[in-house]
Design an enzyme around this catalytic site. Structure first.
Site, PDB file in Angstrom:
ATOM      1  N   GLY A  13      -6.790 -23.526   7.346  1.00  0.00           N
ATOM      2  CA  GLY A  13      -6.147 -22.458   6.581  1.00  0.00           C
ATOM      3  C   GLY A  13      -4.678 -22.348   6.960  1.00  0.00           C
ATOM      4  O   GLY A  13      -4.078 -21.290   6.867  1.00  0.00           O
ATOM      5  N   LEU A  17      -1.511 -17.218   4.186  1.00  0.00           N
ATOM      6  CA  LEU A  17      -0.693 -16.090   4.682  1.00  0.00           C
ATOM      7  C   LEU A  17      -0.611 -16.118   6.204  1.00  0.00           C
ATOM      8  O   LEU A  17       0.485 -16.093   6.792  1.00  0.00           O
ATOM      9  CB  LEU A  17      -1.350 -14.790   4.206  1.00  0.00           C
ATOM     10  CG  LEU A  17      -0.931 -13.470   4.860  1.00  0.00           C
ATOM     11  CD1 LEU A  17       0.511 -13.136   4.510  1.00  0.00           C
ATOM     12  CD2 LEU A  17      -1.859 -12.340   4.424  1.00  0.00           C
ATOM     13  N   TYR A 140     -19.175 -11.734   0.865  1.00  0.00           N
ATOM     14  CA  TYR A 140     -18.127 -12.225   1.782  1.00  0.00           C
ATOM     15  C   TYR A 140     -18.406 -11.699   3.190  1.00  0.00           C
ATOM     16  O   TYR A 140     -18.317 -12.434   4.170  1.00  0.00           O
ATOM     17  CB  TYR A 140     -16.786 -11.706   1.267  1.00  0.00           C
ATOM     18  CG  TYR A 140     -15.606 -11.856   2.174  1.00  0.00           C
ATOM     19  CD1 TYR A 140     -15.197 -10.797   3.001  1.00  0.00           C
ATOM     20  CD2 TYR A 140     -14.855 -13.022   2.200  1.00  0.00           C
ATOM     21  CE1 TYR A 140     -14.084 -10.903   3.826  1.00  0.00           C
ATOM     22  CE2 TYR A 140     -13.731 -13.145   3.014  1.00  0.00           C
ATOM     23  CZ  TYR A 140     -13.349 -12.074   3.818  1.00  0.00           C
ATOM     24  OH  TYR A 140     -12.235 -12.174   4.632  1.00  0.00           O
ATOM     25  N   LYS A 144     -19.100 -13.800   6.719  1.00  0.00           N
ATOM     26  CA  LYS A 144     -18.220 -13.622   7.884  1.00  0.00           C
ATOM     27  C   LYS A 144     -19.024 -13.169   9.099  1.00  0.00           C
ATOM     28  O   LYS A 144     -18.777 -13.605  10.219  1.00  0.00           O
ATOM     29  CB  LYS A 144     -17.129 -12.584   7.566  1.00  0.00           C
ATOM     30  CG  LYS A 144     -15.989 -13.124   6.730  1.00  0.00           C
ATOM     31  CD  LYS A 144     -15.097 -14.083   7.537  1.00  0.00           C
ATOM     32  CE  LYS A 144     -13.868 -14.472   6.769  1.00  0.00           C
ATOM     33  NZ  LYS A 144     -12.989 -15.388   7.486  1.00  0.00           N
ATOM     34  N   ILE A 170      -4.054  -7.583   6.136  1.00  0.00           N
ATOM     35  CA  ILE A 170      -2.833  -8.303   6.529  1.00  0.00           C
ATOM     36  C   ILE A 170      -1.900  -8.392   5.332  1.00  0.00           C
ATOM     37  O   ILE A 170      -2.350  -8.469   4.193  1.00  0.00           O
ATOM     38  CB  ILE A 170      -3.189  -9.737   6.994  1.00  0.00           C
ATOM     39  CG1 ILE A 170      -4.365  -9.740   7.981  1.00  0.00           C
ATOM     40  CG2 ILE A 170      -1.981 -10.429   7.614  1.00  0.00           C
ATOM     41  CD1 ILE A 170      -5.047 -11.093   8.119  1.00  0.00           C
ATOM     42  N   HIS A 183      -4.769  -9.144  -2.486  1.00  0.00           N
ATOM     43  CA  HIS A 183      -4.946  -7.884  -1.767  1.00  0.00           C
ATOM     44  C   HIS A 183      -3.934  -6.878  -2.303  1.00  0.00           C
ATOM     45  O   HIS A 183      -3.051  -7.228  -3.092  1.00  0.00           O
ATOM     46  CB  HIS A 183      -4.748  -8.118  -0.268  1.00  0.00           C
ATOM     47  CG  HIS A 183      -5.863  -8.897   0.354  1.00  0.00           C
ATOM     48  ND1 HIS A 183      -5.782 -10.253   0.582  1.00  0.00           N
ATOM     49  CD2 HIS A 183      -7.104  -8.511   0.735  1.00  0.00           C
ATOM     50  CE1 HIS A 183      -6.926 -10.661   1.110  1.00  0.00           C
ATOM     51  NE2 HIS A 183      -7.740  -9.637   1.218  1.00  0.00           N
ATOM     52  N   LYS A 191       3.346  -6.490  -9.160  1.00  0.00           N
ATOM     53  CA  LYS A 191       3.326  -5.564 -10.317  1.00  0.00           C
ATOM     54  C   LYS A 191       4.622  -4.769 -10.416  1.00  0.00           C
ATOM     55  O   LYS A 191       5.175  -4.580 -11.496  1.00  0.00           O
ATOM     56  CB  LYS A 191       2.131  -4.598 -10.211  1.00  0.00           C
ATOM     57  CG  LYS A 191       0.806  -5.243 -10.593  1.00  0.00           C
ATOM     58  CD  LYS A 191      -0.271  -4.237 -10.897  1.00  0.00           C
ATOM     59  CE  LYS A 191      -0.734  -3.479  -9.686  1.00  0.00           C
ATOM     60  NZ  LYS A 191      -1.973  -2.702  -9.919  1.00  0.00           N
ATOM     61  N   ARG A 212      -5.922   2.627   4.603  1.00  0.00           N
ATOM     62  CA  ARG A 212      -6.015   1.290   5.182  1.00  0.00           C
ATOM     63  C   ARG A 212      -5.079   1.206   6.385  1.00  0.00           C
ATOM     64  O   ARG A 212      -4.079   1.913   6.471  1.00  0.00           O
ATOM     65  CB  ARG A 212      -5.595   0.222   4.146  1.00  0.00           C
ATOM     66  CG  ARG A 212      -6.519   0.118   2.921  1.00  0.00           C
ATOM     67  CD  ARG A 212      -7.849  -0.486   3.265  1.00  0.00           C
ATOM     68  NE  ARG A 212      -8.715  -0.687   2.095  1.00  0.00           N
ATOM     69  CZ  ARG A 212      -9.547   0.227   1.613  1.00  0.00           C
ATOM     70  NH1 ARG A 212      -9.654   1.423   2.205  1.00  0.00           N
ATOM     71  NH2 ARG A 212     -10.327  -0.041   0.568  1.00  0.00           N
ATOM     72  N   ASP A 270     -11.657   2.358  -6.468  1.00  0.00           N
ATOM     73  CA  ASP A 270     -10.960   2.608  -5.196  1.00  0.00           C
ATOM     74  C   ASP A 270     -11.504   1.719  -4.078  1.00  0.00           C
ATOM     75  O   ASP A 270     -10.919   1.608  -3.026  1.00  0.00           O
ATOM     76  CB  ASP A 270     -11.155   4.074  -4.771  1.00  0.00           C
ATOM     77  CG  ASP A 270     -10.038   4.977  -5.303  1.00  0.00           C
ATOM     78  OD1 ASP A 270     -10.173   6.209  -5.218  1.00  0.00           O
ATOM     79  OD2 ASP A 270      -9.022   4.436  -5.790  1.00  0.00           O
TER      80      ASP A 270
END
Ligand code: NAP
Ligand code: GFB
Length: 318
Positions: A13, A17, A140, A144, A170, A183, A191, A212, A270
């Site tokens: 990976g 990011l 997911y 994990k 992140i 995310h 946007k 968050r 949400d």
């Protein structure tokens, strides 16, 4: 020559990011290691034979395992089968190859969004399996969670050294800015950029009320390298800032940078209201090892990320 004597580090990976952030920071303290930053072009980690061939070619002494099929709330709602299958295969193949190559240490990545949905707060590392995750990303999340179970099984049965870190949300340069799959912070930046350009309203999805904890990618990169090279902790460690921000507060920071007006599209989900993670285990371990870690202020981190996005708009993932 010297290259042959250097310890090698595979970063799966490596083009994402977090991988890109590690690439930007590792030379500060670890320039005498040979790093390989892998992307899916180097090898499709869902394929065991390909993975084994690459590991046997590079012969890593260390592995930072970041590769994953990753996405925000909306991608997790819509692509549960791929999120489960891709991540289960990637994680199984990488750990199996770490074992076959007997690497000195592998640090793998979980996420604070995989904790139980019905829980007390703040959430700590010991609570990971105390109940089902939030339905929005359960596929997911279970893939994990098995990464931690699998790591511990190798440690117990073969005395391997496989540990997991649990990052919170992140953000930063080199993120995925795709409007549907990203995310929240990259999604809002993209946007707002478009709203400004087309002189339209900047729509934040949901109520803006959810909370968050956001960690800047280069801070997390430093803490992943610290986990790999500086400490001997065998149990999982949450790597997160302490304070929470509401989606509304974060949207306001972004809107201010672009000088945009915010609207809320409350028809959109949400997701989880909050997933407050307890970072005290990390704070204590880091205090013993180096002192107090100074996280990047979110206003500074978002400003840096917006500047990177504007500069790389044509080539970034969107
Ligand atoms: P990202 O930007 O989406 O990057 C994903 C990386 O994985 C890319 O380098 C990608 O390669 C690689 N990859 C995906 N599928 C692959 C495959 N089949 N074979 C080989 N490589 C593959 O992800 P990220 O945000 O950096 O996430 C890194 C880790 O942090 C992940 O384990 C994620 O679960 C975890 N995490 C992320 C967040 C967050 O908010 N972003 C929060 C908590 C935990 P290509 O570029 O070639 O596709
Ligand atoms: O980062 P995000 O998509 O994922 O944040 P989670 C979702 C929250 O941001 C929801 C609001 O409250 C959304 O309503 N939001 C507002 C937006 N505008 C947007 C937008 O334009 N894009 C997005 N994406 N959200 C993820 C997990 O949960 O956490 C993943 O689903 C992953 O598995 C990630 O691990 C770290 O924080 O809700």
């Amino acid at each position: 020559n010297l290259c042959l004597l250097m310890d090698t580090v595979i970063v799966t990976g490596g083009t994402g990011l977090v991988g890109s952030a590690i690439k930007n920071v590792y030379q500060k303290n670890y320039k005498n290691y040979k790093f390989y930053f892998l992307s899916s072009k180097d090898c499709d980690l869902t394929n065991f034979e390909e993975t084994k061939k690459l590991f046997q070619k590079i012969k890593p002494n260390y592995v930072i395992h970041l590769a994953a099929n990753v996405g925000g709330l909306f991608k997790n709602l819509q692509q549960k089968v791929q999120m489960y299958e891709d991540n289960t295969l990637i994680n199984l193949n990488v750990l199996k190859c770490c074992h076959i190559l007997k690497v000195k240490k592998c640090v793998s990545c979980l996420s604070t969004c995989i904790f139980p949905d019905k829980t007390s707060y703040p959430i700590n590392e010991s609570m990971l399996h105390n109940g089902p995750p939030h339905s929005s990303n359960d596929a997911y999340a279970y893939a994990k969670r098995m990464l931690e179970i699998h790591s511990k099984a190798y440690n117990e049965q073969y005395n391997d050294n496989f540990v997991c870190i649990i990052p919170t949300n992140i953000y930063g340069p080199y993120d995925n800015y795709n409007l549907q799959d990203s995310h929240v912070i990259p999604g809002l930046i993209h946007k707002c950029y478009l709203a400004k350009k087309e002189n339209k309203s900047f729509y934040v999805w949901g109520s803006g009320k959810p909370l968050r904890q956001f960690i800047f990618s280069e801070d997390l990169a430093e803490l992943i390298l610290w986990t790999l090279f500086e400490i001997d902790e065998k149990e999982s460690i949450i790597l997160s800032v302490k304070e929470e921000k509401s989606i509304k507060e974060v949207a306001e920071i972004i809107a201010k940078e672009f000088d945009c007006k915010i609207e809320f599209d409350t028809d959109k989900s949400d997701g989880q209201y909050k997933k407050t993670a307890d970072n005290s285990k990390f704070v204590d371990l880091y205090a013993k090892s180096k002192g107090e870690y100074k996280f990047t202020d979110i206003n500074v981190g978002i400003k840096k990320t917006i500047e990177w996005f504007k500069k790389n708009y044509d080539t970034c993932r969107k």
